[in-house]
Design a protein around this motif. Structure first.
Motif, PDB file in Angstrom:
ATOM      1  N   LEU A 130       0.812  -1.206  -0.078  1.00  0.00           N
ATOM      2  CA  LEU A 130       0.086   0.002   0.098  1.00  0.00           C
ATOM      3  C   LEU A 130       0.908   1.274   0.036  1.00  0.00           C
ATOM      4  N   ASP A 131       0.324   2.392  -0.513  1.00  0.00           N
ATOM      5  CA  ASP A 131       0.767   3.723  -0.618  1.00  0.00           C
ATOM      6  C   ASP A 131       0.490   4.392   0.848  1.00  0.00           C
ATOM      7  N   THR A 132       1.565   4.923   1.376  1.00  0.00           N
ATOM      8  CA  THR A 132       1.095   5.729   2.748  1.00  0.00           C
ATOM      9  C   THR A 132       1.023   7.464   2.406  1.00  0.00           C
ATOM     10  N   CYS A 133       1.548   7.748   1.241  1.00  0.00           N
ATOM     11  CA  CYS A 133       1.403   9.089   0.552  1.00  0.00           C
ATOM     12  C   CYS A 133       2.109   9.960   1.987  1.00  0.00           C
ATOM     13  N   SER A 134       3.023   9.407   2.718  1.00  0.00           N
ATOM     14  CA  SER A 134       3.693  10.193   3.663  1.00  0.00           C
ATOM     15  C   SER A 134       2.908  10.834   4.646  1.00  0.00           C
ATOM     16  N   ARG A 135       1.827  10.292   4.946  1.00  0.00           N
ATOM     17  CA  ARG A 135       0.923  10.991   5.637  1.00  0.00           C
ATOM     18  C   ARG A 135       0.306   9.829   6.818  1.00  0.00           C
ATOM     19  N   ASP A 136       0.346  10.190   8.009  1.00  0.00           N
ATOM     20  CA  ASP A 136       0.126   9.129   9.076  1.00  0.00           C
ATOM     21  C   ASP A 136      -1.565   8.713   9.020  1.00  0.00           C
ATOM     22  N   THR A 137      -2.395   9.708   8.871  1.00  0.00           N
ATOM     23  CA  THR A 137      -3.800   9.303   8.869  1.00  0.00           C
ATOM     24  C   THR A 137      -4.198   8.533   7.547  1.00  0.00           C
ATOM     25  N   TYR A 138      -3.426   8.796   6.596  1.00  0.00           N
ATOM     26  CA  TYR A 138      -3.873   8.225   5.109  1.00  0.00           C
ATOM     27  C   TYR A 138      -3.393   6.752   5.304  1.00  0.00           C
ATOM     28  N   ALA A 139      -2.276   6.510   6.088  1.00  0.00           N
ATOM     29  CA  ALA A 139      -1.568   5.281   5.923  1.00  0.00           C
ATOM     30  C   ALA A 139      -2.375   4.423   7.093  1.00  0.00           C
ATOM     31  N   LEU A 140      -3.060   5.014   8.105  1.00  0.00           N
ATOM     32  CA  LEU A 140      -3.910   4.292   9.097  1.00  0.00           C
ATOM     33  C   LEU A 140      -5.042   3.509   8.128  1.00  0.00           C
ATOM     34  N   GLU A 141      -5.792   4.649   7.332  1.00  0.00           N
ATOM     35  CA  GLU A 141      -6.940   4.193   6.708  1.00  0.00           C
ATOM     36  C   GLU A 141      -6.384   3.095   5.633  1.00  0.00           C
ATOM     37  N   GLN A 142      -5.288   3.189   5.146  1.00  0.00           N
ATOM     38  CA  GLN A 142      -4.813   2.030   4.214  1.00  0.00           C
ATOM     39  C   GLN A 142      -4.528   0.867   4.652  1.00  0.00           C
ATOM     40  N   SER A 143      -4.028   0.933   6.018  1.00  0.00           N
ATOM     41  CA  SER A 143      -3.716  -0.318   6.792  1.00  0.00           C
ATOM     42  C   SER A 143      -4.824  -1.211   7.446  1.00  0.00           C
ATOM     43  N   LEU A 144      -5.736  -0.613   7.367  1.00  0.00           N
ATOM     44  CA  LEU A 144      -6.916  -1.486   7.794  1.00  0.00           C
ATOM     45  C   LEU A 144      -7.248  -2.663   6.539  1.00  0.00           C
ATOM     46  N   THR A 145      -6.826  -2.584   5.556  1.00  0.00           N
ATOM     47  CA  THR A 145      -6.772  -3.558   4.825  1.00  0.00           C
ATOM     48  C   THR A 145      -6.490  -4.771   5.221  1.00  0.00           C
ATOM     49  N   PHE A 146      -5.062  -4.586   5.911  1.00  0.00           N
ATOM     50  CA  PHE A 146      -4.363  -5.567   6.437  1.00  0.00           C
ATOM     51  C   PHE A 146      -5.260  -6.524   7.505  1.00  0.00           C
ATOM     52  N   VAL A 147      -6.421  -5.629   7.904  1.00  0.00           N
ATOM     53  CA  VAL A 147      -6.930  -6.555   9.315  1.00  0.00           C
ATOM     54  C   VAL A 147      -8.540  -7.237   9.015  1.00  0.00           C
ATOM     55  N   GLN A 148      -8.807  -7.020   7.550  1.00  0.00           N
ATOM     56  CA  GLN A 148      -9.922  -7.247   7.219  1.00  0.00           C
ATOM     57  C   GLN A 148     -10.078  -8.774   7.485  1.00  0.00           C
ATOM     58  N   ALA A 149      -9.365  -9.554   7.078  1.00  0.00           N
ATOM     59  CA  ALA A 149      -9.463 -10.882   7.564  1.00  0.00           C
ATOM     60  C   ALA A 149      -9.742 -11.404   9.083  1.00  0.00           C
ATOM     61  N   LEU A 150      -9.257 -10.422   9.983  1.00  0.00           N
ATOM     62  CA  LEU A 150      -9.035 -10.851  11.163  1.00  0.00           C
ATOM     63  C   LEU A 150     -10.320 -10.237  12.029  1.00  0.00           C
ATOM     64  N   ILE A 151     -11.313  -9.564  11.062  1.00  0.00           N
ATOM     65  CA  ILE A 151     -12.494  -9.060  11.895  1.00  0.00           C
ATOM     66  C   ILE A 151     -13.702  -9.869  11.822  1.00  0.00           C
ATOM     67  N   GLN A 152     -14.044 -10.301  12.816  1.00  0.00           N
ATOM     68  CA  GLN A 152     -15.183 -11.529  12.833  1.00  0.00           C
ATOM     69  C   GLN A 152     -16.546 -10.526  12.124  1.00  0.00           C
ATOM     70  N   LYS A 153     -16.940 -11.204  11.380  1.00  0.00           N
ATOM     71  CA  LYS A 153     -18.184 -10.700  10.492  1.00  0.00           C
ATOM     72  C   LYS A 153     -19.639 -11.449  11.110  1.00  0.00           C
ATOM     73  N   ASP A 154     -20.499 -10.609  11.177  1.00  0.00           N
ATOM     74  CA  ASP A 154     -21.931 -11.161  11.541  1.00  0.00           C
ATOM     75  C   ASP A 154     -22.917 -11.224  10.353  1.00  0.00           C
ATOM     76  N   THR A 155     -22.847 -12.463   9.754  1.00  0.00           N
ATOM     77  CA  THR A 155     -23.841 -12.386   8.621  1.00  0.00           C
ATOM     78  C   THR A 155     -25.102 -12.884   8.602  1.00  0.00           C
ATOM     79  N   SER A 156     -25.722 -12.853   9.855  1.00  0.00           N
ATOM     80  CA  SER A 156     -26.904 -13.416  10.236  1.00  0.00           C
ATOM     81  C   SER A 156     -28.103 -12.717   9.721  1.00  0.00           C
ATOM     82  N   ASP A 157     -27.823 -11.466   9.608  1.00  0.00           N
ATOM     83  CA  ASP A 157     -29.179 -10.412   9.042  1.00  0.00           C
ATOM     84  C   ASP A 157     -28.874 -10.195   7.687  1.00  0.00           C
ATOM     85  N   VAL A 158     -27.962 -10.753   6.851  1.00  0.00           N
ATOM     86  CA  VAL A 158     -27.689 -10.605   5.693  1.00  0.00           C
ATOM     87  C   VAL A 158     -28.173 -11.622   4.636  1.00  0.00           C
ATOM     88  N   ARG A 159     -29.117 -11.265   3.744  1.00  0.00           N
ATOM     89  CA  ARG A 159     -29.691 -12.159   2.690  1.00  0.00           C
ATOM     90  C   ARG A 159     -29.655 -11.508   1.243  1.00  0.00           C
TER      91      ARG A 159
END
Length: 944
Positions: A130-159
C-alpha cells in the motif's frame, strides 16, 4: 480512540462487516435485521480512528490502490510512494527514491526468497503493498486492509434477493507487515496492528518511542533507533570539543523524539549544554526559517547545530542561513534523514560545507542495481505506480486513455532505460527493506521447521499463522543481511546501532561530496585528521559558550548553565587553587606568573653596591678618617694650650661618640646577623648619647659659670674636669634606663649604683640580650606591593621602628636641651669659650633632624622603605657628627697644625677678672646689638 500518537484503544465493538468493492458488486446483498448498514459501520469506525470520513479522500478523486502478489503466505507492505499532498489532498508527487526504490526492493527480496530452495521451500511469499502518501492518517486508513480477514463478521442478518445466504469471499490474511517508513506513520499503524497481533518490521522508522515494548510490542525494526543515533551524535559533538550547541527538529515523532533523546543523553553524559532547542512547524509560515536563523544567532557562540529534520526543512534552513550571509558560521550535525543525500544541499553546497552527518551503516546492493536498472514498462506491470515513476524519471508523458497529452512535454517511447537515460543512485534504505523482508522470511522458515517438520508447504498449524508466535521467531532471528552485516533484534525489537559518519567536503578536494570520516558501533571511531571545514581549514572550529580561562583565571559559573562561565583573574597574591576558586599564597610566598601555584618570595637586603649604601658609607669613611685625625692630633698635642683649653677629657668623650656615630653606618648597612643585630642595639643610640651628653655638659658648665659670675665672684660647683666626666656619665646612664624600658624592666635598682655606670651599661645590655636575644627576621610585609612580581622579603634585625626611635629619643632630648643652653649662652664673648660653635652645631643639628623625621616616617608605605629609612638615618647621624666635628674640632686642628704660633699659653686671669670682663661685655652688648666687644684677649683659666 484514545492516545492516537501513543497507543490506540478501540472502545467500540468491532462487529463490522467489511466487504471488498468486488464482492458488493457481484452479489445482491441486502440488510434486513440491521439498523446500521455496512457503510455506516465503516464510516463510524474511521471517524473514531482517524477523525475524518473514509470517503473524504474518495470524494476528492483519490481511490485506494495497492499491489497484490499472490502467494501461500501474504506479507503487507507500506511505502511512501507519493509525497504528502497539499491541504485537502492526501497524496502529492511520486517519490522516486524513498518510494519506488524501496517498494521495488521489497519486490526484489520476494523474488529472491521465492527462488531460494533453502529458504521457505515449497512456500511462496505473496504481498499486499500500500501507499502511505507520507501521511500518518492516510496510512492508517490504508492499513485497515491488513486486518479485514481478522475482523469477525456477523452475516446472520444478511440475505440475498432470492433469500439465500450471501457468498462472501474470504479476504487474504496478512501475517506480517513490512514498514512503514516515517516514524509517525509507523506509530499510527502499530497501534492498529497490535490489536490484531500482526507483527511489523520497519526499514526506516527510528523514533525512540517505538522502543517501548509495552506499547508497541509487535513492532520491530532493522534500523537502529534514534537513541543510538543520538548517542552517536553526542559522542561526535564531544569528540570535536564542543560543549554548547543548539538543536533543530521538524515537528513530528522523528524530529522531536530524536532531539529529546539527544537532550536526555547529553544531560546524562554531562559537559554538554543546549543553547536553544527550536522546533520547525509542520506547516511553516513565510519567513519562519529566517526567524529560526535569527534565533540561532542570539547565541552565536553555539555554532554547532544538531538537526533532526526532514529533507525539505534542512534545505530551507540552509537557504535561510545563506540569505542571512552566515555561510560558514553554522556547523551542522545532521541525523540520518540528512545522511549522505544530495537533495537537501542542492544549490546550498557552500552553506553545508563541513556538515557532519550520520547514517546507519549500509552497503549498495549490486543485485538490486542489476534488477532495478533492468525494469521497464513491459516487464514491471505488477508495480501499478511504475508508469508514474517512468514519466517522472525520464521527464516524458505516457499516453493513457482518458488523460490529455501535455503540450511541451515529450512523449515516452518505452525504450528509455534507467541509469542509461536518467540519473540513478541506489536509495540508502534499500538494504534495510531487503533485510526486513528476509527477517520475516527467516522467522517464517524457523516457524515452519518447528510446526511443520517434514511437511511440504504450509501445514495446518501455520494456517493461520499465529501472530504472537511469529513475533517470538522474529525476535530470535540472526542471519547475515544483504550487506553482509548481522541482522538481529533485542528484546525491544531494535537492531544494533551501526553507523557511518560522513562529512560534506567542498574545498581542496578533487571530488566534492560526502566523505566517510568515522564509524560508530557502540563507541565512536572518528578520524579527525580527515575532517575539513569551511575554506579547507583542518582545525576543528569551536562551539563553546565560554572559551577556556587564561592561566591564573578562575571560572565563575553562570547560574543554570553549567557550560557557561565568566573568567575572573586571581588578583593580588592569590593563585588558582582549582578550576573554580582562588586562594591566598602563604605569607612568605608569591604566586607564579601564570598563577597556577606559589613560589618563594625573594629575600633582599641592603647591598654594599647599592646607591642607597654608597653615599652613607662614603660619608662615614670620611667622618671616621677625620675623627681619627682629630683624635691623633689631640693625643699628639695633648698638653698644648688649645687642647687643654678645649677640655681634653670631655673632648675625648665627645670624639668617641662621634666615632661611634660614624661606625654605626657600617652596622646598619651590613647583612643582618645575630652579632650585627646585637651591635646595632648597643651602638645605635650610644654614640649620639655620648656626643650630646658631653656637649650638654660643656654648655651647662659655660652657662653656670657666667650666670654665677653675675651674682658673685665665687666659682660654681662641679666645673672641674672630674666633675664634668661624672655629670656626662650620669647623663649617659639614662640611655641604660631606656634599654631597661625596652625590656619593660624598672630602672630603680640602678639609682644607688650611679657611680658604676659603665658596668651597669654592660650589664643592662646582657640582660636585654638574655630576655630578648637579638635575631634576624624576614619581613614579607614591608615590600608587598599590589603587584606580586615586585614583592620581596626584607632581611632585617628584629628591631621595630618604635625601638629605634626610643633608642634615639634620649639623644634627641639631650640635643634639644643642649640647644636651649647654647641659646642661653649666646651672649658670652666668642673669645672666652666654645659656646657659639656649640650653638651653631646644635642649630644645624636640629635642622638636620627636623628634616629626618618627615623623611623617615613619610616613607613608611614605600616599597623602598628599608633602603630610604636606613639611608636617611645613617646620613642624618653622619651629618650631625660631621657638623659637630667641623664646628668644634676642625678649626682647632687647623690652628694646631698650620698655625702653631697661636697655640701658646695666654696670661692667666682670675675668676673675678673674667667675671668683670664678662659683665662689661654684657653691658656693651646691651647698648649695641649689632656690635660684638671681644677685643680683650683674656683667657680664663680652664684648668680650674
Amino acid at each position: 480512540v484514545k492516545g492516537r500518537g501513543s497507543g490506540l484503544v478501540l472502545s467500540v465493538p468491532l462487529l463490522v462487516i467489511i466487504m471488498t468493492s468486488e464482492a458488493r458488486s457481484s452479489h445482491q446483498c441486502c440488510w434486513l435485521g440491521s439498523s446500521l448498514g455496512y457503510q455506516t459501520w465503516l464510516q463510524l469506525m474511521w471517524v473514531l480512528l482517524v477523525g475524518i470520513s473514509p470517503g473524504s479522500w474518495a470524494q476528492q478523486g483519490t481511490q485506494p490502490q495497492s499491489i497484490k502478489i499472490e502467494g501461500d503466505i501474504t506479507l503487507g507492505g507500506l511505502f511512501p510512494v507519493h509525497s504528502r499532498g497539499p491541504a485537502g489532498v492526501p497524496c502529492g508527487e511520486v517519490k522516486r527514491e524513498k518510494g519506488i526504490h524501496r517498494l521495488e526492493a521489497m519486490l526484489y527480496a520476494l523474488d529472491q526468497i521465492n527462488s531460494d530452495p533453502d529458504l521457505l521451500p515449497n512456500i511462496t511469499l505473496g504481498a499486499r503493498i500500500l501507499d502511505t502518501c507520507s501521511r500518518d492518517t492516510y496510512a492508517l486508513e490504508q492499513s485497515l486492509t491488513f486486518v479485514q480477514a481478522l475482523i469477525q463478521k456477523d452475516t446472520s442478518d444478511v440475505r440475498c434477493s432470492n433469500g439465500e445466504p450471501p457468498i462472501i469471499p474470504k479476504p487474504e490474511r496478512v501475517v506480517g507487515v513490512i514498514g512503514a517508513s516515517g516514524s509517525s506513520v509507523s506509530i499510527m499503524v502499530a497501534n492498529v496492528l497490535r490489536l490484531f497481533a500482526i507483527p511489523q518490521i520497519s526499514y526506516a522508522s527510528t523514533a525512540p518511542e517505538l522502543s517501548d515494548n509495552s506499547r508497541y510490542e509487535f513492532f520491530s525494526r532493522v534500523v537502529p533507533p534514534d537513541s543510538y543515533q543520538a548517542q552517536a551524535m553526542v559522542d561526535i559533538v564531544k569528540a570535536m570539543g564542543w560543549n554548547y550547541v543548539s538543536t533543530l527538529a521538524s515537528e513530528g515523532n522523528y524530529g522531536e523524539s530524536g532531539v529529546d533523546a539527544f537532550l536526555q543523553i547529553s544531560r546524562e553524559a554531562g559537559g554538554l549544554c543546549i543553547a536553544q532547542s527550536i522546533k520547525i512547524p509542520r506547516e511553516p509560515r513565510p519567513g519562519e526559517f529566517d526567524k529560526i536563523i535569527k534565533r540561532l544567532m542570539e547565541t552565536s557562540n553555539a555554532r554547532g547545530v544538531i538537526i533532526f529534520a526532514n529533507e525539505d526543512d534542512i534545505k530551507r534552513v540552509l537557504e535561510a542561513a545563506k540569505r542571512a550571509n552566515l555561510t560558514g558560521h553554522f556547523l551542522f550535525v545532521g541525523s540520518d534523514s540528512w545522511g549522505a543525500k544530495n537533495s537537501p544541499i542542492q544549490d546550498q553546497e557552500d552553506v553545508a560545507e563541513g556538515a557532519v552527518t550520520i547514517l546507519p551503516k549500509r552497503a549498495s546492493i549490486d543485485g538490486f542495481d542489476q534488477y532495478f536498472t533492468s525494469r521497464s514498462l513491459e516487464n514491471n506491470r505488477r508495480n501499478i505506480w511504475f508508469a508514474e515513476f517512468w514519466e517522472d524519471d525520464f521527464k516524458c508523458k505516457l499516453t493513457r486513455p482518458g488523460i490529455k497529452y501535455e503540450l511541451g512535454r515529450r512523449k515516452c517511447t518505452g525504450e528509455e532505460r534507467i541509469s542509461r537515460d536518467s540519473q540513478y543512485e541506489q536509495e540508502g534504505k534499500v538494504q534495510f527493506v531487503i533485510d526486513a523482508v528476509y527477517a520475516m522470511a527467516h522467522a517464517l522458515h524457523s516457524m515452519h521447521l518447528d510446526l511443520c517438520p517434514g511437511s511440504m508447504g504450509v501445514c495446518e498449524k501455520m494456517d493461520p499463522v499465529e501472530g504472537r508466535m511469529l513475533l517470538q521467531y522474529i525476535r530470535s532471528v540472526n542471519f547475515n543481511g544483504s550487506a553482509g552485516t548481522g541482522v538481529m533484534f533485542n528484546e525491544n525489537g531494535d537492531a544494533p546501532g551501526r553507523y557511518d559518519i560522513f562529512q560534506y567536503q567542498l574545498s581542496n578536494v578533487s571530488n566534492p561530496g560526502y566523505k566517510v570520516i568515522g564509524q560508530w558501533t557502540n563507541h565512536l571511531r572518528l578520524n579527525s585528521e580527515e575532517m575539513q571545514w569551511s575554506g579547507g581549514d583542518r582545525k576543528i572550529p569551536e562551539s563553546v559558550c565560554s572559551f577556556p580561562c587564561e592561566s591564573g583565571e578562575r571560572k565563575k559559573m553562570v547560574k543554570g548553565v553549567p557550560c557557561c562561565w565568566h573568567c575572573e583573574l586571581c588578583d593580588g597574591y592569590q593563585y588558582l587553587l582549582d578550576e573554580f576558586s582562588c586562594d591566598m599564597c602563604p605569607f612568605d610566598m608569591r604566586p607564579l606568573k601564570n598563577r597556577t601555584g606559589c613560589r618563594p618570595t625573594p629575600i633582599i637586603k641592603l647591598e654594599w653596591s647599592s646607591p642607597w649604601a654608597i653615599i652613607p658609607v662614603f660619608l662615614a669613611i670620611l667622618g671616621i678618617l677625620a675623627t681619627t685625625g682629630v683624635i691623633v692630633t689631640f693625643i699628639r698635642f695633648n698638653d698644648t694650650p688649645i687642647v687643654r683649653a678645649s677640655g681634653r677629657e670631655l673632648s675625648y668623650v665627645l670624639l668617641t661618640g662621634i666615632f661611634l656615630i660614624y661606625l654605626i653606618t657600617f652596622l646598619m648597612i651590613a647583612e643582618p646577623s645575630v652579632a650585627v643585630c646585637a651591635f646595632r642595639r648597643l651602638l645605635l643610640g650610644l654614640g649620639m648619647c655620648i656626643s650630646y651628653s658631653a656637649m650638654l655638659t660643656k654648655t651647662n658648665r659655660i652657662y653656670r659659670i657666667f650666670e654665677q659670675g653675675k651674682k658673685s665672684v665665687t666659682p660654681p660647683k662641679f666645673i672641674s674636669p672630674t666633675s664634668q666626666l661624672i655629670i656626662t656619665f650620669i647623663l649617659i646612664s639614662v640611655q641604660v634606663r631606656l634599654w631597661m624600658l625596652l625590656l619593660h624592666t624598672s630602672p630603680s635598682s640602678f639609682v644607688a649604683l650611679e657611680l658604676m655606670l659603665l658596668s651597669l651599661q654592660v650589664l643592662a645590655v646582657f640582660i636585654w640580650f638574655g630576655v630578648e636575644p637579638p635575631h634576624t627576621i624576614i619581613d614579607y610585609e614591608e615590600q608587598k606591593p599590589p603587584n606580586p612580581e615586585f614583592a620581596r622579603g626584607v632581611l632585617k634585625c628584629d628591631m621595630s621602628d618604635l625601638s629605634l626611635i626610643l633608642c634615639l629619643s634620649y639623644s634627641i632630648v639631650l640635643m634639644i636641651t643642649c640647644t636651649v643652653y647654647a641659646i642661653k649662652s649666646r651672649g658670652v664673648p666668642e673669645t672666652f669659650n666654645e659656646a657659639k660653635p656649640i650653638g651653631f652645631t646644635m642649630y644645624t643639628t636640629c635642622i638636620i633632624w627636623l628634616a629626618f623625621v618627615p623623611i623617615f616616617f613619610g616613607t613608611a608605605q614605600s616599597t623602598e622603605k628599608m633602603f630610604i629609612q636606613t639611608t636617611t638615618l645613617t646620613v642624618s647621624m653622619s651629618l650631625s657628627a660631621t657638623v659637630s666635628l667641623g664646628m668644634l674640632y676642625i678649626p682647632k686642628v687647623y690652628v694646631i697644625i698650620f698655625h702653631p704660633e697661636q697655640n701658646v699659653q695666654k696670661r692667666k686671669r682670675s675668676f673675678k677678672a673674667v667675671v668683670q670682663a664678662t659683665t662689661v661685655s654684657t653691658h656693651l652688648s646691651q647698648k649695641s646689638n649689632d656690635k660684638q666687644n671681644g677685643e680683650s684677649k683674656i683667657e680664663p683659666d680652664r684648668s680650674q
